[in-house]
Motif scaffolding. Structure first.
Motif, PDB file in Angstrom:
ATOM      1  N   UNK A   3      31.330  20.443  28.854  1.00  0.00           N
ATOM      2  CA  UNK A   3      32.129  21.641  28.585  1.00  0.00           C
ATOM      3  C   UNK A   3      32.008  22.551  29.807  1.00  0.00           C
ATOM      4  N   UNK A   4      33.133  22.886  30.418  1.00  0.00           N
ATOM      5  CA  UNK A   4      33.148  23.709  31.623  1.00  0.00           C
ATOM      6  C   UNK A   4      33.340  25.181  31.275  1.00  0.00           C
ATOM      7  N   UNK A   5      32.577  26.044  31.950  1.00  0.00           N
ATOM      8  CA  UNK A   5      32.749  27.496  31.816  1.00  0.00           C
ATOM      9  C   UNK A   5      32.829  28.070  33.228  1.00  0.00           C
ATOM     10  N   UNK A   6      34.022  28.460  33.633  1.00  0.00           N
ATOM     11  CA  UNK A   6      34.237  28.885  35.019  1.00  0.00           C
ATOM     12  C   UNK A   6      33.674  30.287  35.272  1.00  0.00           C
ATOM     13  N   UNK A   7      33.784  30.698  36.527  1.00  0.00           N
ATOM     14  CA  UNK A   7      33.257  31.985  36.946  1.00  0.00           C
ATOM     15  C   UNK A   7      34.322  33.048  37.129  1.00  0.00           C
ATOM     16  N   UNK A   8      33.897  34.124  37.771  1.00  0.00           N
ATOM     17  CA  UNK A   8      34.738  35.275  38.051  1.00  0.00           C
ATOM     18  C   UNK A   8      35.917  34.890  38.937  1.00  0.00           C
ATOM     19  N   UNK A   9      37.108  35.377  38.569  1.00  0.00           N
ATOM     20  CA  UNK A   9      38.316  35.151  39.367  1.00  0.00           C
ATOM     21  C   UNK A   9      38.892  36.517  39.746  1.00  0.00           C
ATOM     22  N   UNK A  10      38.678  36.893  40.998  1.00  0.00           N
ATOM     23  CA  UNK A  10      38.992  38.249  41.442  1.00  0.00           C
ATOM     24  C   UNK A  10      40.462  38.617  41.247  1.00  0.00           C
ATOM     25  N   UNK A  11      41.369  37.648  41.450  1.00  0.00           N
ATOM     26  CA  UNK A  11      42.790  37.972  41.355  1.00  0.00           C
ATOM     27  C   UNK A  11      43.198  38.377  39.943  1.00  0.00           C
ATOM     28  N   UNK A  12      42.378  38.017  38.943  1.00  0.00           N
ATOM     29  CA  UNK A  12      42.676  38.405  37.554  1.00  0.00           C
ATOM     30  C   UNK A  12      42.660  39.917  37.361  1.00  0.00           C
ATOM     31  N   UNK A  13      41.888  40.616  38.171  1.00  0.00           N
ATOM     32  CA  UNK A  13      41.733  42.057  37.977  1.00  0.00           C
ATOM     33  C   UNK A  13      43.063  42.784  38.110  1.00  0.00           C
ATOM     34  N   UNK A  14      43.936  42.276  38.976  1.00  0.00           N
ATOM     35  CA  UNK A  14      45.263  42.885  39.140  1.00  0.00           C
ATOM     36  C   UNK A  14      46.348  42.138  38.381  1.00  0.00           C
TER      37      UNK A  14
END
Length: 349
Positions: A27-38
């Motif tokens: 089961x994969x749990x990805x990390x922070x994706x900076x572009x999501x903030x905008x």
């Protein structure tokens, strides 16, 4: 061949293909994706982003993913709208009935710690079977917090001592200058906040750590991170240290480059956290790609899963240098031409 026999064989082959790590579903749990903030993705776009995040190595070696948007908070919409529905789905499908392994990257480490601390109670209260998580493989784990997140929140709110160098480092990491409305999970990634979120889970799931000490940002962000870092996360977090410190390794007897020497490393680790692989040349993002960046060493060569199964790496030692200037190094076999993720996958199988 009779149709029933063919279907049975096809089912067995399909099951074997899905047994991604030593017979356990992944089961994969990805990390922070900076572009999501905008961009503030929702729905199908969150799932698309999650697939792209893991595309270089782990996506096609996994059975399930827990995808989540970085503009939200872990204990709020990330859990209610994305984690909880997926946990119910996996429980009903029996994905982890015989055990499963969570593979995380960066902030996925923190999200998974929150899951481990709560999933059994949540699912039992819903009349469902808790997930049997036998181990997690945490690459470049941010569960101990990220100093850059503290700085980003300060920049966004105009608080603290802010100069051009700090703004530049934050903008390199995020690809933008944050504002109060574009912080999201960065609030959870602040060092004190991260270390208080599900800090002492009752579950004994082993958290196996894989850390690098390279940089994607030409060292520009490292000046704001204590000790060795991977360009985003300091080693106190990626190693799973019990406290924040300026550590130069996950071990007190071997450096990131494999040199056997006395080095500044943690004396204690967060509950059930075990540093495994380290490498001087892997940056934050490199750890989950399919590209070999440098030789890899071990802080621990072998650790048991929750159910007693074992993950073990084959190492060797060699002397480098000349005469009194020589030193001994411990390295993982074939690590010079095998990616860190592939080393883990091969060892687990």
């Amino acid at each position: 061949m009779r149709k029933s026999t063919f279907l049975l064989l096809a089912g067995l082959l399909s099951g074997a293909a899905q047994a991604a790590v030593g017979g356990y579903p992944v089961v994969l749990v990805h990390g922070f994706q900076a572009d999501n903030l905008e961009s503030r993705p929702t729905g199908e776009q969150v799932r698309t982003n999650g697939g792209q995040y893991w595309a270089q190595y782990w996506r096609d070696r996994a059975d399930e993913r827990i995808d989540w948007p970085s503009q939200e908070r872990i204990a709020n919409k990330i859990t209610s709208d994305y984690v909880w529905p997926k946990l119910q789905q996996m429980s009903r499908a029996g994905t982890c009935a015989s055990g499963c392994v969570f593979v995380t990257h960066s902030t996925g480490d923190l999200v998974t710690r929150y899951i481990i601390d709560n999933q059994a109670l949540w699912l039992q209260n819903a009349g469902l079977q808790p997930l049997n998580i036998v181990a997690t493989f945490d690459f470049a784990g941010a569960g101990g917090g990220v100093e850059l997140a503290d700085l980003a929140v300060n920049v966004a709110n105009g608080s603290g001592l802010i100069d051009a160098t700090l703004r530049f480092a934050v903008s390199l990491w995020l690809g933008m200058t944050p504002t109060p409305s574009t912080i999201g999970v960065l609030n959870d990634l602040r060092v004190n906040s991260a270390r208080q979120l599900a800090a002492f889970p009752t579950s004994r799931v082993p958290r196996l750590r894989f850390a690098g000490a390279g940089s994607d940002f030409l060292g520009a962000t490292g000046a704001f991170l204590p000790g060795e870092d991977d360009g985003v996360v300091a080693s106190h977090s990626s190693c799973g240290a019990a406290s924040v410190g300026s550590y130069n390794s996950c071990s007190r007897t071997v450096a990131f480059d494999g040199k056997l020497t006395s080095v500044s490393g943690p004396s204690q680790f967060m509950p059930y956290h075990y540093p495994m692989l380290m490498s001087e040349g892997y940056s934050h993002g490199d750890t989950i790609t399919n590209s070999a960046k440098d030789e890899v060493t071990t802080a621990n060569s072998s650790v048991n899963y929750l159910n007693g199964d074992n993950l073990q790496f084959t190492t060797y030692e060699e002397k480098r240098g000349w005469w009194v200037f020589s030193s001994r190094y411990r390295l993982v076999r074939n690590s010079g031409n095998t990616s860190m993720s592939s080393l883990v996958y091969q060892a687990a199988n």
